[in-house]
Enzyme design. Structure first.
Site, mmCIF file in Angstrom:
data_model
loop_
_atom_site.group_PDB
_atom_site.id
_atom_site.type_symbol
_atom_site.label_atom_id
_atom_site.label_comp_id
_atom_site.label_asym_id
_atom_site.label_seq_id
_atom_site.Cartn_x
_atom_site.Cartn_y
_atom_site.Cartn_z
ATOM 1 N NE ARG A 299 -8.350 -8.084 2.634
ATOM 2 C CZ ARG A 299 -7.391 -7.172 2.745
ATOM 3 N NH1 ARG A 299 -7.157 -6.338 1.766
ATOM 4 N NH2 ARG A 299 -6.665 -7.089 3.839
ATOM 5 C CB THR B 67 -0.876 -0.063 1.264
ATOM 6 O OG1 THR B 67 -1.746 -1.164 1.121
ATOM 7 C CG2 THR B 67 -1.651 1.189 1.518
HETATM 8 N N1 ASP Z 1 -3.299 -2.769 4.430
HETATM 9 C C1 ASP Z 1 -3.530 -3.273 3.098
HETATM 10 C C2 ASP Z 1 -4.722 -4.186 3.075
HETATM 11 O O1 ASP Z 1 -4.867 -4.974 3.994
HETATM 12 C C3 ASP Z 1 -2.381 -4.009 2.530
HETATM 13 C C4 ASP Z 1 -1.077 -3.289 2.527
HETATM 14 O O2 ASP Z 1 -0.804 -2.450 3.376
HETATM 15 O O3 ASP Z 1 -0.282 -3.605 1.628
HETATM 16 O O4 ASP Z 1 -5.463 -4.155 2.110
#
Ligand code: ASP
Length: 312
Positions: free
Chosen positions: A207, A179
């Site tokens: 999801r 992210t």
């Molecule tokens: N927090 C994000 C999610 O669970 C994933 C990430 O931080 O890469 O969708």
């Protein structure tokens, strides 16, 4: 302190020098530097924190190696479902989108949701209809096709597993997150936060992680702090990470550093929630805590150089 400051991340996880090539590391550091520069250019001219975090995240979304925008991971159906959120600490206004698949820059859609929809959170094809009405740029699936991401999905697609971004097959478990996010304080003392993601490779059933959930992955409040998270979303949702840090400051009088330490290094660790975040307080102090091996990150205080870091 009437000075600006800005911090960004490109994901946390098992990011080890042994798994990196010098060329790739250069690319990552350049992308982080460019994103800080995009945000700082706005802040230097007296621009707003909300404009700065949007600009920084757009820059990160356009970089194919991060799991957001162009580099978003593949779902179980071989599509892309992106989530994003933005929040303005000045007035506690917020905007979020989930499950959008053809918007070039989901963070800009989140901003328009905040400013033009009369709502906080829109999802899926209906959110895309709103984007069309607002004249935002769309892209065909080819735009989001990145060979490395496709291979990640091919490894998982016939299974029931899902995987956080960048997880290397040689690694144990699901340990990398991709992210992107930004937090900023502008010269007027206003705070803002923005976060954008493609979520998890091979995810299904619609999801949604913590990223677009206000208070979990993204939060900003001029009285306390601005926060953008990255990590195993299911844990970050249940720990209400971003708002928890703000509450510890507001109701318990903790400093940003103390609140981050308590939530990221204690509470999340006890729950088994791996990841990190970038944070800025109302005075412009920056914290970049993570409980994983590494986190792509960069920050700048007004008048100082841009710093980038990847490992512990
Ligand atoms: N927090 C994000 C999610 O669970 C994933 C990430 O931080 O890469 O969708």
């Amino acid at each position: 302190m009437n000075k600006f400051s800005i911090a960004i991340h490109g994901g946390a996880g098992t990011i080890l020098p042994a798994l990196m090539t010098p060329q790739k590391e250069l690319l990552y550091r350049q992308a982080l530097t460019d994103a800080i520069a995009a945000g700082a250019a706005i802040l230097e001219k007296g621009g707003s924190a909300i404009d700065a975090v949007e600009a920084a995240v757009v820059s990160l979304e356009n970089f194919p190696l991060f799991n957001a925008g162009k580099g978003a991971v593949f779902t179980n159906k071989g599509t892309h479902e992106m989530d994003a959120a933005i929040m303005n600490g000045l007035n506690l206004e917020a905007g979020a989108v989930s499950g959008v698949s053809s918007i070039q820059n989901p963070i800009s859609l989140a901003r328009l949701v905040m400013e033009k929809s009369g709502h906080v959170f829109l999802s899926g094809t209906e959110a895309e209809k709103f984007a069309k009405l607002q004249g935002l740029p769309f892209q065909l699936p080819e735009y989001f096709y990145i060979e490395e991401r496709y291979k990640q999905w091919q490894d998982l697609k016939d299974s029931d597993s899902y995987q956080l971004d960048h997880t290397d097959k040689t690694e144990q478990g699901e340990k990398k997150f991709g992210t992107v996010g930004a937090v900023a304080r502008d010269v007027h003392g206003n705070l803002a936060a923005a976060t954008s993601t493609g979520g998890m490779t091979n995810k299904k059933f619609g999801r949604i992680g913590d990223t677009p959930i206000i208070g979990s992955g993204t939060y900003a409040n001029n009285n306390t702090c601005a926060i953008s998270c990255t990590g195993h979303g299911e844990y970050f949702i249940r720990a209400v990470v971003a708002y928890d840090i703000s509450c510890l400051m507001e109701y318990k009088g903790l400093s940003l550093a103390e609140a981050c330490q308590m939530v990221v290094q204690d509470k999340l660790v006890k729950m088994g929630g791996e990841g990190g975040l970038v944070a800025i307080d109302k005075h412009g102090n920056i914290e970049l805590p993570f409980n994983s091996e590494g986190m792509y990150r960069a920050w700048q205080y007004a008048g100082e150089s841009i710093f980038t870091a990847i490992y512990k």
